[in-house]
Each structure stands twice: as structure tokens, then as C-alpha cells.
Motif scaffolding. Structure first.
Motif, short mmCIF file in Angstrom:
data_model
loop_
_atom_site.label_atom_id
_atom_site.label_comp_id
_atom_site.label_asym_id
_atom_site.label_seq_id
_atom_site.Cartn_x
_atom_site.Cartn_y
_atom_site.Cartn_z
N MET A 125 0.78 -1.20 0.04
CA MET A 125 -0.06 0.07 -0.04
C MET A 125 0.96 1.19 -0.14
O MET A 125 1.79 1.32 0.59
N ALA A 126 0.62 2.21 -0.86
CA ALA A 126 1.31 3.37 -1.04
C ALA A 126 1.49 4.26 0.62
O ALA A 126 0.31 4.13 0.98
N HIS A 127 2.45 4.93 0.50
CA HIS A 127 2.58 5.85 1.90
C HIS A 127 1.48 6.97 1.61
O HIS A 127 1.33 7.41 2.80
N ILE A 128 1.00 7.39 0.53
CA ILE A 128 0.07 8.58 0.18
C ILE A 128 -1.00 7.89 -0.34
O ILE A 128 -1.00 6.76 -1.19
N THR A 129 -2.17 8.63 -0.43
CA THR A 129 -3.33 8.30 -1.20
C THR A 129 -3.34 8.55 -2.65
O THR A 129 -3.06 9.91 -2.95
N LEU A 130 -2.98 7.41 -3.54
CA LEU A 130 -2.89 7.80 -4.96
C LEU A 130 -4.37 7.29 -5.52
O LEU A 130 -5.10 6.43 -5.20
N PRO A 131 -4.28 7.78 -6.91
CA PRO A 131 -5.44 7.41 -7.66
C PRO A 131 -5.33 5.62 -7.79
O PRO A 131 -4.37 5.26 -7.81
N GLU A 132 -6.69 5.30 -7.50
CA GLU A 132 -6.85 3.68 -7.72
C GLU A 132 -6.32 3.21 -9.01
O GLU A 132 -6.61 3.77 -10.07
N GLY A 133 -5.78 2.11 -8.93
CA GLY A 133 -5.49 1.20 -10.29
C GLY A 133 -4.33 1.62 -11.16
O GLY A 133 -4.17 1.03 -12.24
N LEU A 134 -3.57 2.64 -10.68
CA LEU A 134 -2.30 3.14 -11.37
C LEU A 134 -1.06 2.72 -10.65
O LEU A 134 -0.75 3.32 -9.52
N PRO A 135 -0.37 1.86 -11.29
CA PRO A 135 0.68 1.45 -10.70
C PRO A 135 2.07 2.20 -10.86
O PRO A 135 2.25 2.96 -11.68
N GLY A 136 3.10 1.97 -9.96
CA GLY A 136 4.26 2.70 -10.16
C GLY A 136 4.10 4.14 -10.49
O GLY A 136 3.27 4.61 -9.72
N ILE A 137 5.00 4.62 -11.20
CA ILE A 137 5.13 6.18 -11.68
C ILE A 137 3.72 6.54 -11.96
O ILE A 137 3.44 7.77 -11.93
N THR A 138 2.95 5.75 -12.80
CA THR A 138 1.65 6.38 -13.22
C THR A 138 0.65 6.92 -12.30
O THR A 138 0.20 7.87 -12.75
N GLY A 139 0.74 6.29 -11.23
CA GLY A 139 0.00 6.93 -10.00
C GLY A 139 0.52 8.16 -9.64
O GLY A 139 -0.32 8.92 -9.09
N LEU A 140 1.89 8.29 -9.41
CA LEU A 140 2.51 9.42 -8.95
C LEU A 140 2.17 10.43 -9.97
O LEU A 140 1.97 11.79 -9.57
N LEU A 141 2.37 10.32 -11.18
CA LEU A 141 2.19 11.28 -12.41
C LEU A 141 0.79 11.72 -12.43
O LEU A 141 0.69 12.90 -12.44
N ALA A 142 -0.33 10.99 -12.15
CA ALA A 142 -1.63 11.21 -11.96
C ALA A 142 -1.97 12.15 -10.59
O ALA A 142 -2.84 13.15 -10.69
N PHE A 143 -1.19 11.81 -9.62
CA PHE A 143 -1.31 12.64 -8.23
C PHE A 143 -1.08 13.88 -8.47
O PHE A 143 -1.50 14.86 -8.03
N ARG A 144 0.30 14.24 -9.18
CA ARG A 144 0.97 15.63 -9.22
C ARG A 144 1.31 15.84 -10.80
O ARG A 144 2.20 15.75 -11.13
N PRO A 145 0.03 16.31 -11.56
CA PRO A 145 0.10 16.53 -12.81
C PRO A 145 1.24 17.63 -13.18
O PRO A 145 1.83 17.66 -14.32
N GLU A 146 1.40 18.46 -12.39
CA GLU A 146 2.17 19.80 -12.54
C GLU A 146 3.56 19.22 -12.82
O GLU A 146 4.46 19.84 -13.34
N THR A 147 3.91 18.10 -11.96
CA THR A 147 5.38 17.64 -12.12
C THR A 147 5.31 16.44 -13.06
O THR A 147 6.44 16.24 -13.83
N ALA A 148 4.26 15.92 -13.37
CA ALA A 148 4.42 15.03 -14.56
C ALA A 148 4.62 15.30 -16.02
O ALA A 148 5.55 14.80 -16.45
N GLU A 149 4.30 16.35 -16.03
CA GLU A 149 4.68 16.99 -17.54
C GLU A 149 6.03 17.25 -17.88
O GLU A 149 6.63 16.72 -18.68
#
Length: 188
Positions: free
Chosen positions: A1-25
Motif C-alpha cells: 500500500m502506498a504511503h500516500i493516497t494515490l489514484p486507484e488502479g495506477l501502478p508505479g510512476i503512473t499513479g504518482l504522475l496522476a497525483f501531481r500533474p504539475e510535475t508529471a509534464e
């Protein structure tokens, strides 16, 4: 389980990029440039550097995803990717790529581990200063990506077929245009 609440069903970096789109780009743009932009190293070679660095960092999600992308560039040669991760010195790759992977491995341990002799060995094997530079940058960037993925305890699916699909998409479409996550709905 991730240390922070991330979007469901998005593994690895994909969940992190969805969580913080400003850094994703900017992260996606950096990956696109490093792994697919104009370079004398092929995209397969650059993906192999990312894969090897990720394997040394024990980041399962990144080594599997980028290994699958490298394999796709190489016509599906997963055996070669496994050989590189196990012992690149004995893998059937160019001496130049071996020398660059040696540098990447030292960057993974710490940037100051890279010596003048390492750079000279890469040059002797045919590497240019730009290729050495980009190898160091790819390894350093993937140390960051790996620590980002694992430092927030994201989950990584264990089904290799999912990574093959993701690797094909990354190899064909790239990182900037590849915002759709790998098709996974629940954590393994």
C-alpha cells in the motif's frame, strides 16, 4: 500500500504522475528527450541504460517497464534484457554499451564513484562525450525516478504481459503522448 493516497488502479510512476500533474509534464518531457530524442545512442541502448540502473536500484516497476520498451525496440528480445541485468559484461552487447553501463552502475552507487578511467574506457570503446554525458544523466534521472516510485511505496503488478504492453506503447508512442496507464485495475 502506498504511503500516500494515490489514484486507484495506477501502478508505479503512473499513479504518482496522476497525483501531481504539475510535475508529471516536465518528468515526461525529460524521459522523452533522454530515451527517444535525437542521439547517437539508439532508443534501445538508452532504454537498456534505464533498465540496468533501475535493476541496480531494485525498482521492479521501472526495470520491467523500461526493459519491455528496450525489448520492443530490439524486436522482442527479452532474453538480452535479462542477460544485461544479470551480468552485462557477458551479455552480447557492444563494448561501448558495456563501458557506458559500467558508468551507469557507478552513478547508481554515487556520482563521485565515476572515475577518469571509466570515462577513458568508454572513449576507448567508441563512446563520445555526448554519449557519456547522456549515460550519466539517464542513470541519475532513473535513480530519481526509482526513488520516487519506491520511496512512496507504489505497487507494481507482477504480470509480465502488462509490462510488455506498456513497453510497446512507450517504444511506439513515447513518454509525452503516453499518458494512459497500463491496464491494471487492482493491486496484485
Amino acid at each position: 500500500m502506498a504511503h500516500i493516497t494515490l489514484p486507484e488502479g495506477l501502478p508505479g510512476i503512473t499513479g504518482l504522475l496522476a497525483f501531481r500533474p504539475e510535475t508529471a509534464e516536465p518528468m515526461r518531457m525529460l524521459s522523452e528527450f533522454l530515451l527517444r530524442g535525437p542521439n547517437s545512442l539508439t532508443s534501445a541502448e538508452r532504454e537498456i541504460i534505464a533498465t540496468y540502473t533501475s535493476s541496480q536500484n531494485d525498482c521492479y516497476f521501472c526495470q520491467m517497464g523500461h526493459g519491455a520498451a528496450a525489448s520492443h525496440h530490439l524486436g522482442g528480445n527479452l532474453k538480452l534484457i535479462d542477460e544485461v541485468k544479470r551480468d552485462f559484461w557477458t551479455a552480447p552487447i557492444s563494448d561501448k554499451l558495456k563501458a557506458l553501463l559500467a558508468i551507469a552502475g557507478k552513478v547508481q552507487k554515487g556520482g563521485k564513484q565515476v572515475t577518469t578511467e571509466d570515462i577513458e574506457s568508454a572513449r576507448q570503446a567508441g563512446a563520445t562525450d555526448l554519449e557519456v554525458h547522456d549515460t550519466v544523466l539517464i542513470a541519475a534521472a532513473f535513480c530519481m525516478y526509482n526513488r520516487y516510485v519506491d520511496g512512496l511505496a507504489t505497487w507494481a503488478p507482477r504480470d509480465p504481459e502488462l509490462y510488455l504492453a506498456m513497453g510497446a506503447r512507450l517504444a511506439e508512442v513515447g513518454y509525452v503522448n503516453s499518458s494512459a496507464p497500463i491496464p491494471v485495475a487492482v493491486a496484485d
